[in-house]
Design a protein around this motif. Structure first.
Motif, PDB file in Angstrom:
ATOM      1  N   UNK A  88       0.835  -1.210   0.000  1.00 47.80           N
ATOM      2  CA  UNK A  88       0.000   0.000   0.000  1.00 47.80           C
ATOM      3  C   UNK A  88       0.864   1.252   0.000  1.00 47.80           C
ATOM      4  N   UNK A  89       1.877   1.280   0.858  1.00 41.47           N
ATOM      5  CA  UNK A  89       2.750   2.453   0.942  1.00 41.47           C
ATOM      6  C   UNK A  89       3.460   2.704  -0.383  1.00 41.47           C
ATOM      7  N   UNK A  90       3.977   1.643  -1.002  1.00 44.89           N
ATOM      8  CA  UNK A  90       4.669   1.799  -2.273  1.00 44.89           C
ATOM      9  C   UNK A  90       3.751   2.305  -3.373  1.00 44.89           C
ATOM     10  N   UNK A  91       2.538   1.771  -3.407  1.00 38.67           N
ATOM     11  CA  UNK A  91       1.579   2.203  -4.426  1.00 38.67           C
ATOM     12  C   UNK A  91       1.213   3.672  -4.245  1.00 38.67           C
ATOM     13  N   UNK A  92       0.981   4.088  -3.003  1.00 41.51           N
ATOM     14  CA  UNK A  92       0.643   5.493  -2.744  1.00 41.51           C
ATOM     15  C   UNK A  92       1.827   6.391  -3.081  1.00 41.51           C
ATOM     16  N   UNK A  93       3.045   5.953  -2.725  1.00 44.80           N
ATOM     17  CA  UNK A  93       4.228   6.761  -3.018  1.00 44.80           C
ATOM     18  C   UNK A  93       4.360   7.087  -4.487  1.00 44.80           C
ATOM     19  N   UNK A  94       4.137   6.111  -5.358  1.00 41.59           N
ATOM     20  CA  UNK A  94       4.262   6.363  -6.798  1.00 41.59           C
ATOM     21  C   UNK A  94       3.039   7.084  -7.362  1.00 41.59           C
ATOM     22  N   UNK A  95       1.875   6.907  -6.735  1.00 41.78           N
ATOM     23  CA  UNK A  95       0.675   7.634  -7.176  1.00 41.78           C
ATOM     24  C   UNK A  95       0.852   9.132  -6.962  1.00 41.78           C
ATOM     25  N   UNK A  96       1.480   9.506  -5.850  1.00 42.39           N
ATOM     26  CA  UNK A  96       1.692  10.929  -5.581  1.00 42.39           C
ATOM     27  C   UNK A  96       2.480  11.561  -6.715  1.00 42.39           C
ATOM     28  N   UNK A  97       3.528  10.878  -7.172  1.00 41.46           N
ATOM     29  CA  UNK A  97       4.328  11.396  -8.295  1.00 41.46           C
ATOM     30  C   UNK A  97       3.477  11.556  -9.548  1.00 41.46           C
ATOM     31  N   UNK A  98       2.854  10.449  -9.956  1.00 40.43           N
ATOM     32  CA  UNK A  98       2.168  10.442 -11.252  1.00 40.43           C
ATOM     33  C   UNK A  98       0.910  11.306 -11.246  1.00 40.43           C
ATOM     34  N   UNK A  99       0.330  11.538 -10.079  1.00 39.54           N
ATOM     35  CA  UNK A  99      -0.877  12.368 -10.011  1.00 39.54           C
ATOM     36  C   UNK A  99      -0.550  13.850  -9.881  1.00 39.54           C
ATOM     37  N   UNK A 100       0.411  14.193  -9.008  1.00 39.94           N
ATOM     38  CA  UNK A 100       0.593  15.594  -8.637  1.00 39.94           C
ATOM     39  C   UNK A 100       1.895  16.250  -9.107  1.00 39.94           C
ATOM     40  N   UNK A 101       2.937  15.478  -9.405  1.00 39.49           N
ATOM     41  CA  UNK A 101       4.227  16.108  -9.705  1.00 39.49           C
ATOM     42  C   UNK A 101       4.178  16.982 -10.954  1.00 39.49           C
ATOM     43  N   UNK A 102       3.388  16.572 -11.951  1.00 43.69           N
ATOM     44  CA  UNK A 102       3.288  17.387 -13.154  1.00 43.69           C
ATOM     45  C   UNK A 102       2.751  18.769 -12.865  1.00 43.69           C
ATOM     46  N   UNK A 103       1.777  18.852 -11.937  1.00 43.67           N
ATOM     47  CA  UNK A 103       1.191  20.136 -11.552  1.00 43.67           C
ATOM     48  C   UNK A 103       2.136  20.904 -10.628  1.00 43.67           C
ATOM     49  N   UNK A 104       2.701  20.198  -9.634  1.00 40.57           N
ATOM     50  CA  UNK A 104       3.586  20.854  -8.670  1.00 40.57           C
ATOM     51  C   UNK A 104       4.802  21.460  -9.358  1.00 40.57           C
ATOM     52  N   UNK A 105       5.394  20.713 -10.295  1.00 39.24           N
ATOM     53  CA  UNK A 105       6.614  21.177 -10.965  1.00 39.24           C
ATOM     54  C   UNK A 105       6.328  21.783 -12.338  1.00 39.24           C
ATOM     55  N   UNK A 106       5.061  21.954 -12.619  1.00 36.08           N
ATOM     56  CA  UNK A 106       4.619  22.731 -13.783  1.00 36.08           C
ATOM     57  C   UNK A 106       5.141  22.198 -15.110  1.00 36.08           C
ATOM     58  N   UNK A 107       4.969  20.881 -15.343  1.00 32.83           N
ATOM     59  CA  UNK A 107       5.372  20.334 -16.639  1.00 32.83           C
ATOM     60  C   UNK A 107       4.299  19.462 -17.283  1.00 32.83           C
ATOM     61  N   UNK A 108       3.191  19.178 -16.558  1.00 34.39           N
ATOM     62  CA  UNK A 108       2.142  18.319 -17.114  1.00 34.39           C
ATOM     63  C   UNK A 108       0.859  18.510 -16.304  1.00 34.39           C
ATOM     64  N   UNK A 109      -0.298  18.195 -16.909  1.00 37.38           N
ATOM     65  CA  UNK A 109      -1.555  18.285 -16.159  1.00 37.38           C
ATOM     66  C   UNK A 109      -1.656  17.187 -15.104  1.00 37.38           C
ATOM     67  N   UNK A 110      -2.653  17.300 -14.248  1.00 37.20           N
ATOM     68  CA  UNK A 110      -2.873  16.311 -13.199  1.00 37.20           C
ATOM     69  C   UNK A 110      -3.038  14.917 -13.809  1.00 37.20           C
TER      70      UNK A 110
END
Length: 201
Positions: A103-125
């Protein structure tokens, strides 16, 4: 929250925090492709990002990326449900902790793929990239010419670059496979003794 829920969810939370802290540090302090060696040429931080699954595997195109992220979210819901079910019905503690790792591993990678594009301004959610950094090229060489399919080609073990989340998923899955007989052991009913039956006259 009941005490039986605290430990697995605390372990999951600590893994998620460690995973995200390292990813954020790598992203903010290393350039793409940079390496920081801590085991010479056999172990290093190697900053890379991928659009797909664990260890850099991918589904092609924007639709593939979106489908994978949404699948991850659904999978996390199913894993969370399973973890709560196992805790509630007092399954083996080892199984519960291993599911918490997954569960922890799945959530860890979901955070990247869901939010990193928006946080670092290179892709939509839902279109962010997963940050990877651990690289252990322990053994390198060439397959002999007589070797089927890969004869003459180079080989490298271990080639994939991964992160803490990938490691948590892998450890959880491997331990469940190894100890599945213990985790899912069912109690066999004892055969009735012939002398235990009362014979009515």
């Amino acid at each position: 929250m009941k005490a039986s829920y605290v430990k697995p969810f605390l372990v999951a939370l600590l893994i998620i925090v460690a995973d995200q802290a390292l990813k954020i540090w790598v992203r903010n302090n290393m350039y793409m492709g940079e390496e920081i060696k801590f085991l010479g040429d056999k172990g290093m931080l190697h900053y890379t990002e991928n659009n797909g699954m664990a260890f850099g595997m991918e589904l092609g195109g924007e639709l593939g990326k979106l489908a994978l992220t949404l699948f991850r979210i659904v999978a996390v819901g199913a894993i969370l449900y399973g973890l709560i079910h196992f805790i509630k019905h007092k399954y083996h503690r080892g199984l519960i902790m291993n599911v918490a790792l997954i569960l922890a591993g799945a959530i860890g990678n979901i955070i990247d793929s869901t939010f990193y594009g928006v946080i670092y301004n290179y892709a939509p959610i839902f279109h962010g990239r997963v940050v990877d950094m651990f690289y252990f090229p322990l053994i390198s060489g060439y397959f002999p010419s007589w070797f089927p399919i890969w004869g003459g080609q180079d080989f490298l073990f271990f080639r994939p670059v991964f992160n803490i989340a990938d490691s948590a998923i892998s450890v959880g899955v491997i331990l469940i496979l190894i100890f599945q007989k213990t985790y899912f052991k069912t109690e066999e009913p004892e055969p009735a003794s012939p002398n235990s039956e009362v014979v009515e006259e």
